[in-house]
Scaffold this motif. Structure first.
Motif, PDB file in Angstrom:
ATOM      1  N   ARG A  80       0.872  -1.199  -0.049  1.00  0.00           N
ATOM      2  CA  ARG A  80      -0.046  -0.103  -0.120  1.00  0.00           C
ATOM      3  C   ARG A  80       0.888   1.233   0.129  1.00  0.00           C
ATOM      4  O   ARG A  80       2.075   1.313   0.390  1.00  0.00           O
ATOM      5  N   GLU A  81       0.188   2.510  -0.344  1.00  0.00           N
ATOM      6  CA  GLU A  81       0.973   3.698  -0.455  1.00  0.00           C
ATOM      7  C   GLU A  81       1.284   4.045   1.041  1.00  0.00           C
ATOM      8  O   GLU A  81       2.625   4.982   1.002  1.00  0.00           O
ATOM      9  N   TYR A  82       0.458   3.962   1.830  1.00  0.00           N
ATOM     10  CA  TYR A  82       1.040   4.386   3.047  1.00  0.00           C
ATOM     11  C   TYR A  82       2.270   3.911   3.669  1.00  0.00           C
ATOM     12  O   TYR A  82       3.092   4.619   4.524  1.00  0.00           O
ATOM     13  N   ILE A  83       2.528   2.697   3.511  1.00  0.00           N
ATOM     14  CA  ILE A  83       3.937   2.034   3.834  1.00  0.00           C
ATOM     15  C   ILE A  83       5.131   2.595   2.707  1.00  0.00           C
ATOM     16  O   ILE A  83       5.857   2.973   3.685  1.00  0.00           O
ATOM     17  N   VAL A  84       4.727   3.000   1.812  1.00  0.00           N
ATOM     18  CA  VAL A  84       5.859   3.364   1.101  1.00  0.00           C
ATOM     19  C   VAL A  84       6.157   4.582   1.643  1.00  0.00           C
ATOM     20  O   VAL A  84       7.274   5.056   1.575  1.00  0.00           O
ATOM     21  N   THR A  85       5.243   5.691   1.827  1.00  0.00           N
ATOM     22  CA  THR A  85       5.153   6.827   2.342  1.00  0.00           C
ATOM     23  C   THR A  85       5.873   6.696   3.711  1.00  0.00           C
ATOM     24  O   THR A  85       6.904   7.775   3.830  1.00  0.00           O
ATOM     25  N   ALA A  86       5.750   5.984   4.493  1.00  0.00           N
ATOM     26  CA  ALA A  86       6.458   6.002   5.876  1.00  0.00           C
ATOM     27  C   ALA A  86       7.819   5.519   5.631  1.00  0.00           C
ATOM     28  O   ALA A  86       8.599   6.012   6.499  1.00  0.00           O
ATOM     29  N   VAL A  88       9.851   6.239   3.192  1.00  0.00           N
ATOM     30  CA  VAL A  88      10.206   7.281   2.476  1.00  0.00           C
ATOM     31  C   VAL A  88      10.598   8.267   3.556  1.00  0.00           C
ATOM     32  O   VAL A  88      11.653   9.086   3.541  1.00  0.00           O
ATOM     33  N   LYS A  89       9.828   8.595   4.483  1.00  0.00           N
ATOM     34  CA  LYS A  89      10.035   9.537   5.539  1.00  0.00           C
ATOM     35  C   LYS A  89      10.893   9.032   6.716  1.00  0.00           C
ATOM     36  O   LYS A  89      11.220   9.805   7.693  1.00  0.00           O
ATOM     37  N   GLY A  90      11.453   7.780   6.460  1.00  0.00           N
ATOM     38  CA  GLY A  90      12.469   7.219   7.327  1.00  0.00           C
ATOM     39  C   GLY A  90      12.053   6.572   8.704  1.00  0.00           C
ATOM     40  O   GLY A  90      12.976   6.566   9.618  1.00  0.00           O
ATOM     41  N   MET A  91      10.841   6.119   8.666  1.00  0.00           N
ATOM     42  CA  MET A  91      10.130   5.598   9.879  1.00  0.00           C
ATOM     43  C   MET A  91      11.100   4.010   9.990  1.00  0.00           C
ATOM     44  O   MET A  91      11.377   3.592   8.872  1.00  0.00           O
ATOM     45  N   ARG A  92      11.060   3.638  11.152  1.00  0.00           N
ATOM     46  CA  ARG A  92      12.001   2.510  11.553  1.00  0.00           C
ATOM     47  C   ARG A  92      11.349   1.457  10.757  1.00  0.00           C
ATOM     48  O   ARG A  92       9.883   1.187  11.010  1.00  0.00           O
TER      49      ARG A  92
END
Length: 357
Positions: A255-261, A263-267
């Motif tokens: 899903r896109e929200y996983i890709v976004t997370a 990209v933002k550098g989330m662990r």
């Protein structure tokens, strides 16, 4: 804001609350009607099964050598001389009163027999479900994260083996190895003979009753007897839950929200185990609930192999003895369990998914 706007706002808020309350009441009424119709359909199918099977309930009750007048008297007492619609109405009234008939095998009311044997199945199914959830979910998540790599292939083979191999074969092999050869675990049954009768009354779940009574020797013996059948059933549950968890996690990880997370550098740990798994729990709750209901319905083969005195073992003995009252009573109970578990799954779905609310 003028003084006239205040009562108008209050009236609008009150009207909104009334509409929400009316909507909730309509939803509850619709749910009750749906459950009632489902249960009525279950009873109707059960009633038809009892009438089409090639077993005479009168002969099962009186025997083959009973005189004709005794046969006819029992037939009238059972209501089998009535038209089918009146027989079904009588059967429906009996079930709603909690009367499932008398067991030919035990000469006890079927409802009483089921209450006696069901705690053993509850204990076994709950233990197996805990094993399936606490091992199956991490296995499914790990397989999804390592999709296409060797950990994924190993975990899929483990799950496929548990999903494909007959459960009674695993039970027999487990008894032969851990009881017959290695003597690591006790044999069939819930307790050794020496501990029979130490615990009277209570909930019927030996682990709870022994702990409440402070009989720790009984507790250890009951836990040792539970290990092997619970592990066999837990492996079967684990295989199903891990497979479904993998599918749900693969869908969420794309899903896109996983890709976004990411990209933002989330662990990565938080991305996988908090966000992705948090959304996968919504459909996974239904899978776990239905798996639990399947085990609660009476794991017939496992209980037969391990002589576990639960609902499945009772149902097997009743079938072999042509005890149709007991068979149909168990069928009604199993159907009621599935209806109840489905309601719980719907409630969990609404709690986990705000969109469903």
């Amino acid at each position: 804001m003028t003084e006239d706007d205040v009562p108008e706002g209050r009236n609008r808020a009150q009207a909104l609350r009334h509409r929400r309350l009316a909507g909730a009441m309509r939803a509850a009424a619709g749910l009750l009607v749906s459950v009632a119709l489902t249960f009525a359909g279950l009873l109707f199918i059960t009633f038809l099964i009892g009438r089409v099977v090639p077993i005479d309930p009168v002969l099962a009750a009186v025997g083959d050598r009973a005189p004709a007048d005794v046969y006819e008297r029992v037939r009238v007492e059972l209501g089998l001389h009535l038209p089918l619609h009146r027989q079904f109405a009588r059967y429906l009234a009996q079930v709603l009163r909690g009367d499932l008939g008398m067991s030919v095998l035990t000469a006890n009311p079927v409802a009483q027999d089921i209450l006696r044997v069901f705690p053993a199945t509850l204990e076994l199914a709950t233990s197996a479900t805990f094993i399936g959830v606490f091992l199956g979910v991490p296995m499914g998540v790990s397989a999804a994260v390592n999709r296409g790599r060797w950990p994924d292939h190993v975990l899929r083979v483990v799950g496929l083996f548990g999903y494909s191999v007959p459960v009674f074969w695993l039970g027999l092999v487990g008894l032969l190895l851990f009881y017959g050869r290695l003597s690591w675990l006790p044999g069939p049954g819930r307790l050794d003979v020496v501990y029979e009768g130490w615990i009277d009354g209570g909930t019927g779940v030996l682990l709870i009753d022994a702990a409440m009574a402070g009989e720790w020797a009984v507790f250890r013996n009951a836990a040792a007897h539970l290990v092997l059948p619970a592990a066999i059933l837990g492996y079967f549950s684990l295989a199903y839950i891990s497979r479904m968890t993998r599918s749900f996690m693969i869908e969420q990880l794309g899903r896109e929200y996983i890709v976004t997370a990411r990209v933002k550098g989330m662990r990565e740990f938080r991305v996988v185990w908090v966000h992705a798994l948090g959304n996968a729990w919504v459909p996974l709750a239904t899978v776990i609930g239905l798996s639990y209901a399947t085990l609660l319905e009476g794991s017939v083969l496992t209980e037969t192999v391990f002589a576990w005195p639960g609902l499945g073992f009772y149902l097997t003995r009743s079938l072999l003895s042509a005890d149709m009252n007991a068979v149909l009573g168990c069928t009604v109970v199993v159907g009621a369990i599935f209806i109840g578990i489905n309601l719980c799954c719907d409630a969990a779905y609404r709690m986990l998914d705000p969109r469903a609310r």
